[in-house]
Scaffold this motif. Structure first.
Motif, mmCIF file in Angstrom:
data_model
loop_
_atom_site.group_PDB
_atom_site.id
_atom_site.type_symbol
_atom_site.label_atom_id
_atom_site.label_comp_id
_atom_site.label_asym_id
_atom_site.label_seq_id
_atom_site.Cartn_x
_atom_site.Cartn_y
_atom_site.Cartn_z
ATOM 1 N N ILE A 127 0.824 -1.210 0.000
ATOM 2 C CA ILE A 127 0.000 0.000 0.000
ATOM 3 C C ILE A 127 0.862 1.265 0.000
ATOM 4 O O ILE A 127 2.025 1.248 0.408
ATOM 5 N N ASP A 128 0.243 2.372 -0.465
ATOM 6 C CA ASP A 128 0.936 3.657 -0.436
ATOM 7 C C ASP A 128 0.623 4.368 0.874
ATOM 8 O O ASP A 128 -0.046 3.812 1.763
ATOM 9 N N PRO A 130 6.784 -0.340 -5.638
ATOM 10 C CA PRO A 130 7.067 -0.443 -4.201
ATOM 11 C C PRO A 130 5.903 0.044 -3.353
ATOM 12 O O PRO A 130 5.237 1.033 -3.686
ATOM 13 N N GLY A 131 5.648 -0.661 -2.258
ATOM 14 C CA GLY A 131 4.601 -0.268 -1.325
ATOM 15 C C GLY A 131 4.867 -0.873 0.043
ATOM 16 O O GLY A 131 5.630 -1.843 0.168
ATOM 17 N N GLU A 132 4.235 -0.296 1.067
ATOM 18 C CA GLU A 132 4.412 -0.831 2.415
ATOM 19 C C GLU A 132 3.712 -2.187 2.526
ATOM 20 O O GLU A 132 2.560 -2.345 2.116
ATOM 21 N N ILE A 133 4.409 -3.155 3.078
ATOM 22 C CA ILE A 133 3.848 -4.497 3.240
ATOM 23 C C ILE A 133 2.830 -4.470 4.382
ATOM 24 O O ILE A 133 3.139 -4.063 5.503
ATOM 25 N N ALA A 134 1.609 -4.896 4.069
ATOM 26 C CA ALA A 134 0.543 -4.980 5.070
ATOM 27 C C ALA A 134 0.028 -6.420 5.093
ATOM 28 O O ALA A 134 -0.159 -7.036 4.045
ATOM 29 N N PHE A 147 -5.571 -5.138 8.381
ATOM 30 C CA PHE A 147 -4.200 -5.404 7.945
ATOM 31 C C PHE A 147 -3.204 -4.706 8.873
ATOM 32 O O PHE A 147 -3.411 -3.552 9.265
ATOM 33 N N LEU A 148 -2.128 -5.416 9.209
ATOM 34 C CA LEU A 148 -1.044 -4.854 10.000
ATOM 35 C C LEU A 148 -0.040 -4.181 9.064
ATOM 36 O O LEU A 148 0.507 -4.822 8.162
ATOM 37 N N LYS A 149 0.196 -2.886 9.282
ATOM 38 C CA LYS A 149 1.200 -2.172 8.486
ATOM 39 C C LYS A 149 2.576 -2.430 9.104
ATOM 40 O O LYS A 149 2.804 -2.121 10.277
ATOM 41 N N THR A 150 3.479 -3.000 8.321
ATOM 42 C CA THR A 150 4.760 -3.468 8.869
ATOM 43 C C THR A 150 5.840 -2.399 8.911
ATOM 44 O O THR A 150 6.810 -2.536 9.659
ATOM 45 N N GLY A 151 5.716 -1.358 8.080
ATOM 46 C CA GLY A 151 6.791 -0.381 7.990
ATOM 47 C C GLY A 151 7.880 -0.780 7.011
ATOM 48 O O GLY A 151 8.792 -0.004 6.733
ATOM 49 N N ASP A 152 7.808 -2.001 6.484
ATOM 50 C CA ASP A 152 8.769 -2.456 5.481
ATOM 51 C C ASP A 152 8.195 -2.237 4.084
ATOM 52 O O ASP A 152 7.016 -2.503 3.841
ATOM 53 N N VAL A 153 9.031 -1.776 3.182
ATOM 54 C CA VAL A 153 8.606 -1.501 1.810
ATOM 55 C C VAL A 153 9.074 -2.637 0.908
ATOM 56 O O VAL A 153 10.251 -3.016 0.927
ATOM 57 N N GLY A 154 8.154 -3.205 0.140
ATOM 58 C CA GLY A 154 8.493 -4.328 -0.725
ATOM 59 C C GLY A 154 7.953 -4.154 -2.126
ATOM 60 O O GLY A 154 7.138 -3.265 -2.405
ATOM 61 N N ILE A 155 8.422 -5.014 -3.012
ATOM 62 C CA ILE A 155 7.899 -5.101 -4.381
ATOM 63 C C ILE A 155 7.509 -6.546 -4.628
ATOM 64 O O ILE A 155 8.311 -7.462 -4.392
#
Length: 565
Positions: free
Chosen positions: A395-396, A407-411, A437-445
């Motif tokens: 997510i953005d 890229p977006g924050e992993i939820a 959804f838990l927002k993890t703070g990690d950005v993934g693709i």
């Protein structure tokens, strides 16, 4: 939602697992106690406990705790390294209807006091080696009952007595302490054997574990893991493990090498609980930093599964004795905690013939929620696919899904996700989306197959050998030194630990030295949190509203380190 990644699943792995087959983690454990009664469950220092013995010992310890007036839902802290007493204590606390509070035994008095006060723990089971730390702060806490374990308690006679005497009187590794009223572990077991163990009604929505993790505010928070949460993770992890186990026929029980600390969520779930679920045996390693000792221990067993972090894999792969081991039975080496480096993965594969399958998880998700297939043949550089029952969105900043490949924050959503942070509704609300959804703070693709690669981190957290380190906590400690005016902490790349802590300091006292400040940090922070580098500055970069620009400091530090190399 569209789980398009299912098309990439190994054959036979289900989309979901049925968490309703067990009413609690206790029901799952007690099924294993009965099913594998005569089989070994844990081995430490050549002494084995069978599933039946863990059953009997934990029932006795649980009865003793109940006799102290503790009621269902009370918190019991466990503070020790990987010894036979640990799984006995965990099973005892859960079966008696209490809540496990996992505690790092290397905590400083400041860190221990916070966790005990925040959790409201009324009892603690602690190794005597760390009792001096507890003695310093127990008056500030709600602890009423202390059970003191010694390393040799469950090793039998005469070995246990010899080990305890060596540690106390020859090596002298147990600092003096005073804890009036504390009861010895074996005395508690003896008393419990003559008591009746009462079986409380425990349901899926009861809290099982408080797993503490750092916070952006510098305050450690307890991730509240329900019984259903742990059941969901265990069953999904078991299903994900099966393809890897089918690569070769296992002769007897699956053997796990448990070199990661059990107080960390990764080993707690992926070694202690998962092996019990699968009827496996855990070889407990109390001190994995002693690589020579670890390798000597591994040589005794036909081991099949070894969870690890990059630091551990790297250290072993570069040890001259490691390559001499027999790896013909190793089926799964699962990496987590922090990114596994490609160079380490390649060296490990060349030596062992077994690829590291990297996964991803958090304390907030009761360990792993994604993983590469366990029958993989090579390192992928990704954190793999979502496990059964797990939904992932990228997510953005406005909470909207990003396009595939962007890229977006992993939820994360699924039964593995925590119920929230212990008694911190505001903190919980800040990381959860309205649809759970838990927002993890990690950005993934995420790619078209469903594999995700982590590319950045939204939060300022630092990952040191798989442990979360939060800059605000270190800054808060350092700012308490009278010679410090202000400071900022960042993470910089480190070949051994993934990342290392670097601190930038503006001095109030011009005579303050790095050594003096380092010692101050060591007195107040666990080893993995202490700065590896300290740099004095006349000022720190800021935004126009005065916020320190950590990212700018980090980028400059990395540039300087690259030049120096």
């Amino acid at each position: 939602m569209d789980r398009f990644w299912l098309k990439s699943y190994p054959a036979g792995v289900p989309e979901n697992v049925d968490i309703n087959q067990y009413s609690s983690v206790v029901a799952l454990l007690e099924e294993s106690f009965a099913k594998y009664r005569g089989d070994k469950a844990y081995i430490c220092m050549d002494k084995a406990l069978t599933f039946g013995e863990v059953d009997q010992l934990s029932a006795a310890l649980g009865a003793y705790l109940q006799s102290k007036g503790l009621k269902k839902g009370d918190r019991v802290a466990i503070m020790m390294p990987n010894l036979l007493q640990y799984p006995v204590a965990v099973a005892a606390v859960l079966r008696a209807g209490f809540i496990v509070v996992n505690v790092n035994p290397l905590y400083t008095p400041r860190e221990l006091a916070h966790q005990l006060k925040d959790s409201g723990a009324q009892a603690i089971i602690i190794l005597e080696n760390f009792a001096a730390t507890l003695a310093e702060v127990i008056a500030e806490t709600q602890i009423k009952h202390v059970i003191l374990a010694a390393v040799g308690d469950l090793l039998g006679f005469p070995k246990g007595a010899i080990v305890n005497a060596m540690l106390r009187h020859v090596k002298k590794v147990i600092p003096a302490f005073s804890l009036p009223g504390a009861v010895r572990f074996n005395a508690a077991l003896a008393a419990g054997r003559s008591l009746t163990f009462a079986r409380p009604a425990i349901g899926q929505d009861d809290v099982a574990v408080l797993q503490y993790t750092g916070g952006t505010t510098g305050v450690a928070k307890g991730a509240t893991l329900l019984h259903r949460t742990l059941i969901g993770n265990l069953l999904a992890s078991e299903a994900w493990t099966q393809p890897g186990l089918k690569r070769k026929v296992i002769d007897g029980q699956p053997v796990f090498i448990c070199a990661l600390p059990l107080y960390h969520v990764f080993a707690f779930v992926s070694c202690a609980l998962l092996a019990m679920r699968m009827g496996g045996v855990n070889v407990l390693i109390p001190n994995p930093r002693d690589l020579a000792g670890l390798i000597k221990e591994m040589a005794k067993y036909k081991f099949n599964i070894m969870p690890g972090v990059n630091t551990l894999f790297n250290g072993l792969a570069n040890h001259p004795e490691f390559a001499k081991l027999d790896f013909s039975h190793l089926l799964i080496a699962n990496g987590g905690g922090t990114a596994v480096q490609e160079a380490v993965a390649k060296k490990w594969l060349a030596i062992t013939g077994c690829p590291i399958v990297e996964g991803y998880g958090l304390s907030e998700t009761s360990s792993g929620v994604t993983c590469n297939p366990t029958d993989s043949s090579a390192y992928t550089g990704t954190i793999g696919l979502p496990l059964p029952g797990v939904d992932i969105r990228l997510i953005d900043d406005d909470g909207r899904d990003v396009a595939l490949g962007a890229p977006g924050e992993i939820a994360i959503r699924g039964p593995q996700v925590m119920a929230g942070y212990w008694q911190r509704p505001d903190e919980t609300a800040s990381v959860m989306t309205p649809d759970g959804f838990l927002k993890t703070g990690d950005v993934g693709i995420m790619d078209e197959r469903g594999y995700t690669r982590i590319v950045d981190r939204k939060k300022d957290m630092i990952l040191v050998s798989g442990f979360n380190v939060y800059p605000n906590e270190i800054e808060g400690v350092a700012a308490g030194h009278p010679g410090v005016d202000e400071c900022a902490v960042v993470g910089v790349p480190d070949r051994n630990s993934g990342e290392a802590v670097m601190m930038f300091v503006v001095r109030k006292d011009p005579n303050l030295t790095k050594d003096e400040l380092m010692k101050f940090c060591m007195d107040n922070l666990t080893g993995y949190k202490k700065p590896k580098y300290i740099e004095f500055r006349t000022d720190l970069p800021r935004t126009n509203v005065g916020k320190i620009l950590r990212r700018e400091l980090r980028d400059q530090a990395i540039k300087d380190m690259t030049k120096a190399a």
